[in-house]
Design a protein around this motif. Structure first.
Motif, PDB file in Angstrom:
ATOM      1  N   PRO A  31       0.833  -1.208   0.000  1.00 49.55           N
ATOM      2  CA  PRO A  31       0.000   0.000   0.000  1.00 49.55           C
ATOM      3  C   PRO A  31       0.864   1.253   0.000  1.00 49.55           C
ATOM      4  O   PRO A  31       1.952   1.269   0.563  1.00 49.55           O
ATOM      5  N   ALA A  32       0.359   2.287  -0.642  1.00 49.02           N
ATOM      6  CA  ALA A  32       1.069   3.568  -0.653  1.00 49.02           C
ATOM      7  C   ALA A  32       1.009   4.168   0.743  1.00 49.02           C
ATOM      8  O   ALA A  32       0.009   4.043   1.441  1.00 49.02           O
ATOM      9  N   PRO A  33       2.099   4.815   1.181  1.00 49.72           N
ATOM     10  CA  PRO A  33       2.062   5.447   2.507  1.00 49.72           C
ATOM     11  C   PRO A  33       0.972   6.508   2.566  1.00 49.72           C
ATOM     12  O   PRO A  33       0.713   7.204   1.588  1.00 49.72           O
ATOM     13  N   GLN A  34       0.320   6.604   3.728  1.00 54.34           N
ATOM     14  CA  GLN A  34      -0.725   7.613   3.884  1.00 54.34           C
ATOM     15  C   GLN A  34      -0.134   8.990   4.113  1.00 54.34           C
ATOM     16  O   GLN A  34      -0.792   9.981   3.908  1.00 54.34           O
ATOM     17  N   GLU A  35       1.099   9.035   4.550  1.00 51.79           N
ATOM     18  CA  GLU A  35       1.759  10.306   4.788  1.00 51.79           C
ATOM     19  C   GLU A  35       2.876  10.484   3.768  1.00 51.79           C
ATOM     20  O   GLU A  35       3.878   9.778   3.815  1.00 51.79           O
ATOM     21  N   GLN A  36       2.674  11.365   2.829  1.00 50.35           N
ATOM     22  CA  GLN A  36       3.696  11.708   1.850  1.00 50.35           C
ATOM     23  C   GLN A  36       3.780  13.224   1.834  1.00 50.35           C
ATOM     24  O   GLN A  36       2.894  13.888   1.314  1.00 50.35           O
ATOM     25  N   LEU A  37       4.842  13.749   2.432  1.00 49.93           N
ATOM     26  CA  LEU A  37       4.950  15.186   2.612  1.00 49.93           C
ATOM     27  C   LEU A  37       6.205  15.731   1.966  1.00 49.93           C
ATOM     28  O   LEU A  37       7.217  15.043   1.853  1.00 49.93           O
ATOM     29  N   LYS A  38       6.118  16.970   1.550  1.00 48.32           N
ATOM     30  CA  LYS A  38       7.276  17.711   1.047  1.00 48.32           C
ATOM     31  C   LYS A  38       7.489  18.873   2.003  1.00 48.32           C
ATOM     32  O   LYS A  38       6.569  19.634   2.264  1.00 48.32           O
ATOM     33  N   LEU A  39       8.705  18.975   2.529  1.00 49.17           N
ATOM     34  CA  LEU A  39       9.060  20.069   3.420  1.00 49.17           C
ATOM     35  C   LEU A  39      10.152  20.871   2.746  1.00 49.17           C
ATOM     36  O   LEU A  39      11.092  20.312   2.191  1.00 49.17           O
ATOM     37  N   CYS A  55       5.749   8.709   6.502  1.00 46.34           N
ATOM     38  CA  CYS A  55       5.573   8.114   7.825  1.00 46.34           C
ATOM     39  C   CYS A  55       4.779   6.824   7.624  1.00 46.34           C
ATOM     40  O   CYS A  55       3.901   6.759   6.778  1.00 46.34           O
ATOM     41  N   ASP A  56       5.095   5.814   8.398  1.00 46.63           N
ATOM     42  CA  ASP A  56       4.415   4.525   8.317  1.00 46.63           C
ATOM     43  C   ASP A  56       4.837   3.745   7.096  1.00 46.63           C
ATOM     44  O   ASP A  56       4.021   3.534   6.207  1.00 46.63           O
ATOM     45  N   PRO A  57       6.066   3.368   7.017  1.00 49.87           N
ATOM     46  CA  PRO A  57       7.158   3.575   7.960  1.00 49.87           C
ATOM     47  C   PRO A  57       7.856   4.907   7.700  1.00 49.87           C
ATOM     48  O   PRO A  57       7.800   5.434   6.588  1.00 49.87           O
ATOM     49  N   PRO A  58       8.536   5.447   8.705  1.00 51.04           N
ATOM     50  CA  PRO A  58       9.260   6.707   8.519  1.00 51.04           C
ATOM     51  C   PRO A  58      10.364   6.559   7.480  1.00 51.04           C
ATOM     52  O   PRO A  58      11.084   5.561   7.457  1.00 51.04           O
ATOM     53  N   GLY A  59      10.471   7.532   6.593  1.00 54.33           N
ATOM     54  CA  GLY A  59      11.502   7.484   5.560  1.00 54.33           C
ATOM     55  C   GLY A  59      11.504   8.757   4.739  1.00 54.33           C
ATOM     56  O   GLY A  59      10.943   9.773   5.131  1.00 54.33           O
ATOM     57  N   GLY A  60      12.115   8.685   3.596  1.00 51.41           N
ATOM     58  CA  GLY A  60      12.255   9.839   2.725  1.00 51.41           C
ATOM     59  C   GLY A  60      13.612  10.476   2.917  1.00 51.41           C
ATOM     60  O   GLY A  60      14.513   9.894   3.515  1.00 51.41           O
ATOM     61  N   GLY A  61      13.765  11.686   2.449  1.00 55.36           N
ATOM     62  CA  GLY A  61      15.044  12.375   2.500  1.00 55.36           C
ATOM     63  C   GLY A  61      15.299  13.155   3.777  1.00 55.36           C
ATOM     64  O   GLY A  61      16.350  13.758   3.930  1.00 55.36           O
ATOM     65  N   HIS A  62      14.346  13.179   4.691  1.00 56.98           N
ATOM     66  CA  HIS A  62      14.537  13.904   5.951  1.00 56.98           C
ATOM     67  C   HIS A  62      15.591  13.183   6.784  1.00 56.98           C
ATOM     68  O   HIS A  62      15.554  11.958   6.902  1.00 56.98           O
ATOM     69  N   ALA A  66      11.839   9.521  11.719  1.00 52.33           N
ATOM     70  CA  ALA A  66      11.009   9.031  12.825  1.00 52.33           C
ATOM     71  C   ALA A  66      10.648  10.170  13.776  1.00 52.33           C
ATOM     72  O   ALA A  66       9.491  10.291  14.210  1.00 52.33           O
ATOM     73  N   GLU A  67      11.619  11.020  14.094  1.00 50.51           N
ATOM     74  CA  GLU A  67      11.374  12.139  15.000  1.00 50.51           C
ATOM     75  C   GLU A  67      10.436  13.158  14.369  1.00 50.51           C
ATOM     76  O   GLU A  67       9.553  13.705  15.026  1.00 50.51           O
ATOM     77  N   ALA A  68      10.618  13.425  13.070  1.00 53.73           N
ATOM     78  CA  ALA A  68       9.744  14.380  12.367  1.00 53.73           C
ATOM     79  C   ALA A  68       8.317  13.852  12.299  1.00 53.73           C
ATOM     80  O   ALA A  68       7.356  14.607  12.504  1.00 53.73           O
TER      81      ALA A  68
END
Length: 131
Positions: A31-39, A55-62, A66-68
């Protein structure tokens, strides 16, 4: 037949085993993550930095996903609700605009705020824009 087996063994030794063609999770697509954000934060001087956060699971370029994600969960993805850190910032006017856009728990979110400098931004938003 032996040359084909030796060639296949040599390719496997160099490239490793072939990936499993079946989708993960017992044949069901992931499933696609429910949280996909650009900061992002953009300074008036023209410098800009953008990262992705999932988020769910935490990842990306940040650098601290996990803390964010935990910080966003505490405030339901509204950075204005983050309790500012108790620290001083130098009174140097170098404006920076922070922006968060994307999807949080299935809903679209969009937030933007202008700060006097990056110290003020990080004091107000904690780990969220610490990149």
């Amino acid at each position: 037949m032996l040359p084909v087996v030796l060639a296949a063994a040599a390719v496997t030794a160099v490239l490793g085993p072939l990936p499993d063609p079946r989708p993960p999770y017992g044949g069901h697509p992931r499933p696609a993550p429910q949280e996909q954000l650009k900061l992002s934060h953009v300074a008036d001087t023209g410098s800009a930095v953008t990262v992705t956060l999932t988020c769910d699971p935490p990842g990306g370029g940040h650098p601290e996903p996990a803390e964010a994600c935990a910080a966003l969960a505490e405030v339901d993805a509204d950075p204005d609700r983050i309790k500012p850190a108790n620290r001083a910032c130098i009174l140097l006017y170098q404006p920076v605009t922070a922006e968060l856009t994307g999807t949080w728990q299935g809903r679209e979110v969009s937030w933007k705020h202008r700060y006097g400098n990056t110290c003020e931004m990080r004091r107000a938003t904690g780990v969220l824009f610490r990149f």
